[in-house]
Design a protein around this motif. Sequence first.
Motif, PDB file in Angstrom:
ATOM      1  N   GLU A 161       0.884  -1.260  -0.011  1.00  0.00           N
ATOM      2  CA  GLU A 161      -0.014   0.046   0.245  1.00  0.00           C
ATOM      3  C   GLU A 161       0.931   1.235   0.035  1.00  0.00           C
ATOM      4  O   GLU A 161       1.976   1.362   0.667  1.00  0.00           O
ATOM      5  CB  GLU A 161      -0.867   0.044   1.133  1.00  0.00           C
ATOM      6  N   ALA A 162       0.468   2.070  -0.819  1.00  0.00           N
ATOM      7  CA  ALA A 162       0.978   3.625  -0.792  1.00  0.00           C
ATOM      8  C   ALA A 162       0.627   4.445   0.367  1.00  0.00           C
ATOM      9  O   ALA A 162      -0.527   4.371   0.901  1.00  0.00           O
ATOM     10  CB  ALA A 162       0.604   4.171  -2.109  1.00  0.00           C
ATOM     11  N   PRO A 163       1.314   5.549   0.891  1.00  0.00           N
ATOM     12  CA  PRO A 163       0.877   6.365   1.960  1.00  0.00           C
ATOM     13  C   PRO A 163      -0.304   6.999   1.636  1.00  0.00           C
ATOM     14  O   PRO A 163      -1.158   7.228   2.782  1.00  0.00           O
ATOM     15  CB  PRO A 163       2.284   7.150   2.338  1.00  0.00           C
ATOM     16  N   HIS A 164      -0.584   7.555   0.563  1.00  0.00           N
ATOM     17  CA  HIS A 164      -1.641   8.312   0.287  1.00  0.00           C
ATOM     18  C   HIS A 164      -2.918   7.657   0.309  1.00  0.00           C
ATOM     19  O   HIS A 164      -4.027   8.235   0.239  1.00  0.00           O
ATOM     20  CB  HIS A 164      -1.465   9.098  -0.868  1.00  0.00           C
ATOM     21  N   LYS A 165      -2.772   6.229   0.171  1.00  0.00           N
ATOM     22  CA  LYS A 165      -4.107   5.252   0.325  1.00  0.00           C
ATOM     23  C   LYS A 165      -4.249   4.741   1.422  1.00  0.00           C
ATOM     24  O   LYS A 165      -5.329   3.873   1.674  1.00  0.00           O
ATOM     25  CB  LYS A 165      -4.072   4.274  -0.778  1.00  0.00           C
ATOM     26  N   ALA A 183       0.061  -6.276  11.072  1.00  0.00           N
ATOM     27  CA  ALA A 183       1.550  -5.743  11.135  1.00  0.00           C
ATOM     28  C   ALA A 183       1.685  -4.771   9.967  1.00  0.00           C
ATOM     29  O   ALA A 183       1.311  -5.139   8.905  1.00  0.00           O
ATOM     30  CB  ALA A 183       2.375  -6.771  11.161  1.00  0.00           C
ATOM     31  N   LEU A 184       2.015  -3.461  10.346  1.00  0.00           N
ATOM     32  CA  LEU A 184       2.224  -2.626   9.318  1.00  0.00           C
ATOM     33  C   LEU A 184       3.626  -2.339   8.930  1.00  0.00           C
ATOM     34  O   LEU A 184       4.317  -1.632  10.052  1.00  0.00           O
ATOM     35  CB  LEU A 184       1.507  -1.092   9.743  1.00  0.00           C
ATOM     36  N   CYS A 185       4.315  -2.939   7.963  1.00  0.00           N
ATOM     37  CA  CYS A 185       5.685  -2.725   7.728  1.00  0.00           C
ATOM     38  C   CYS A 185       5.882  -1.511   6.899  1.00  0.00           C
ATOM     39  O   CYS A 185       5.608  -1.509   5.486  1.00  0.00           O
ATOM     40  CB  CYS A 185       6.293  -4.112   7.256  1.00  0.00           C
ATOM     41  N   ARG A 186       6.901  -0.394   7.426  1.00  0.00           N
ATOM     42  CA  ARG A 186       7.129   0.557   6.592  1.00  0.00           C
ATOM     43  C   ARG A 186       8.681   0.836   6.268  1.00  0.00           C
ATOM     44  O   ARG A 186       9.410   0.804   7.103  1.00  0.00           O
ATOM     45  CB  ARG A 186       6.646   1.920   7.407  1.00  0.00           C
ATOM     46  N   GLU A 187       8.688   1.262   5.097  1.00  0.00           N
ATOM     47  CA  GLU A 187      10.368   1.423   4.595  1.00  0.00           C
ATOM     48  C   GLU A 187      11.239   0.582   4.891  1.00  0.00           C
ATOM     49  O   GLU A 187      12.484   0.592   5.336  1.00  0.00           O
ATOM     50  CB  GLU A 187      10.656   2.659   5.421  1.00  0.00           C
ATOM     51  N   LEU A 188      10.779  -0.786   4.496  1.00  0.00           N
ATOM     52  CA  LEU A 188      11.414  -2.093   4.846  1.00  0.00           C
ATOM     53  C   LEU A 188      13.104  -1.874   4.173  1.00  0.00           C
ATOM     54  O   LEU A 188      13.182  -1.419   3.163  1.00  0.00           O
ATOM     55  CB  LEU A 188      10.915  -3.179   4.299  1.00  0.00           C
ATOM     56  N   GLU A 215       6.535   3.961   1.850  1.00  0.00           N
ATOM     57  CA  GLU A 215       5.738   2.501   1.495  1.00  0.00           C
ATOM     58  C   GLU A 215       5.451   1.548   2.198  1.00  0.00           C
ATOM     59  O   GLU A 215       6.391   1.251   3.139  1.00  0.00           O
ATOM     60  CB  GLU A 215       6.756   1.939   0.267  1.00  0.00           C
ATOM     61  N   TYR A 216       4.382   1.270   2.264  1.00  0.00           N
ATOM     62  CA  TYR A 216       3.820   0.108   3.355  1.00  0.00           C
ATOM     63  C   TYR A 216       3.897  -1.521   2.991  1.00  0.00           C
ATOM     64  O   TYR A 216       3.427  -1.402   1.619  1.00  0.00           O
ATOM     65  CB  TYR A 216       2.587   0.541   3.996  1.00  0.00           C
ATOM     66  N   VAL A 217       4.055  -2.339   3.419  1.00  0.00           N
ATOM     67  CA  VAL A 217       3.483  -3.826   3.442  1.00  0.00           C
ATOM     68  C   VAL A 217       2.865  -4.011   4.535  1.00  0.00           C
ATOM     69  O   VAL A 217       3.106  -4.007   5.774  1.00  0.00           O
ATOM     70  CB  VAL A 217       4.740  -4.947   3.303  1.00  0.00           C
ATOM     71  N   LEU A 218       1.487  -4.528   4.370  1.00  0.00           N
ATOM     72  CA  LEU A 218       0.346  -4.819   5.491  1.00  0.00           C
ATOM     73  C   LEU A 218       0.169  -6.287   5.354  1.00  0.00           C
ATOM     74  O   LEU A 218      -0.205  -6.973   4.521  1.00  0.00           O
ATOM     75  CB  LEU A 218      -0.961  -4.138   5.116  1.00  0.00           C
ATOM     76  N   VAL A 219       0.361  -6.856   6.623  1.00  0.00           N
ATOM     77  CA  VAL A 219       0.324  -8.171   6.927  1.00  0.00           C
ATOM     78  C   VAL A 219      -0.819  -8.404   8.017  1.00  0.00           C
ATOM     79  O   VAL A 219      -0.803  -8.108   9.033  1.00  0.00           O
ATOM     80  CB  VAL A 219       1.698  -8.887   7.518  1.00  0.00           C
TER      81      VAL A 219
END
Length: 275
Positions: A161-165, A183-188, A215-219
């Motif tokens: 997911e993108a930050p603006h969404k 879990a919200l994983c940001r800027e890995l 940039e996010y990865v949502l688990v």
Amino acid sequence: MAGTLYLVATPIGNLGDFSPRAVETLQNADFIAAEDTRVSMKLLHHFSIKKPLVSYHEHNRAAAGQAILERILGGETCALVTDAGTPAISDPGEELVRLCADNGVEVQSIPGCCACITALAVSGLPTRRFAFEGFLSANRTERKEQLQNLRSEERTMVFHEAPHKLRATLSDMLAVLGDRPIALCRELTKLHEQTLRMTLSAAVDYYNANEPRGEYVLVVSGREKRTGPAVTLEEGVAMVLQRKAEGLRMKDAVRQVADDTGLNRNELYDAVLHA
């Protein structure tokens, strides 16, 4: 004799994650197919690699893919790279791989970074079985429909997911999937890498108060496994009628209640019609 297509995974943030084998593969390729040649040029410059670049992305994949195939069939070796991560995963490179495979071209993967796996590993959620869903639709109606289809998914789910969404996506997830762990994983792998572990309701509250950045990865946790219907058919009918009164379409109300309770969807639908 035909050449080979190499799928070369690139760093998702930290250039130190680029493997010696990946560097060697790019150095030995006849040409490199890149999602964005400007982004890839920075990577090549960092590792002192000088190779011809061609563009291959979502908007030119048909013509560019055919041109790349013809060069490989002519004996050249191509390395496919994306801006970040593993080519051909939720990416138009999938079509190039299929095109090469259909034409007898050897395809080899040079493994490396993958945001999905990186996030899954640090999420703290079950990892034995998972479903990678990539980006949800930017259209809210379509996004909620996609989430509806995942309500009964018992595997851990991974989304980009993108930050603006992010705020809209979290809100829709809570409304459709219910309150469950995320879990919200940001800027890995980057300087400001962060993993937040909480519930969907807490995530909605947190990002209403804090600006999403990066940039996010949502688990997201899968649905708890059901052992059987949680309610009677009559109770299910009442639940459907209540959700219809709240504005849901008949079809959506039946699907939600069936997913939530374990009741047979067709039996529930017939019972509502005759209620």
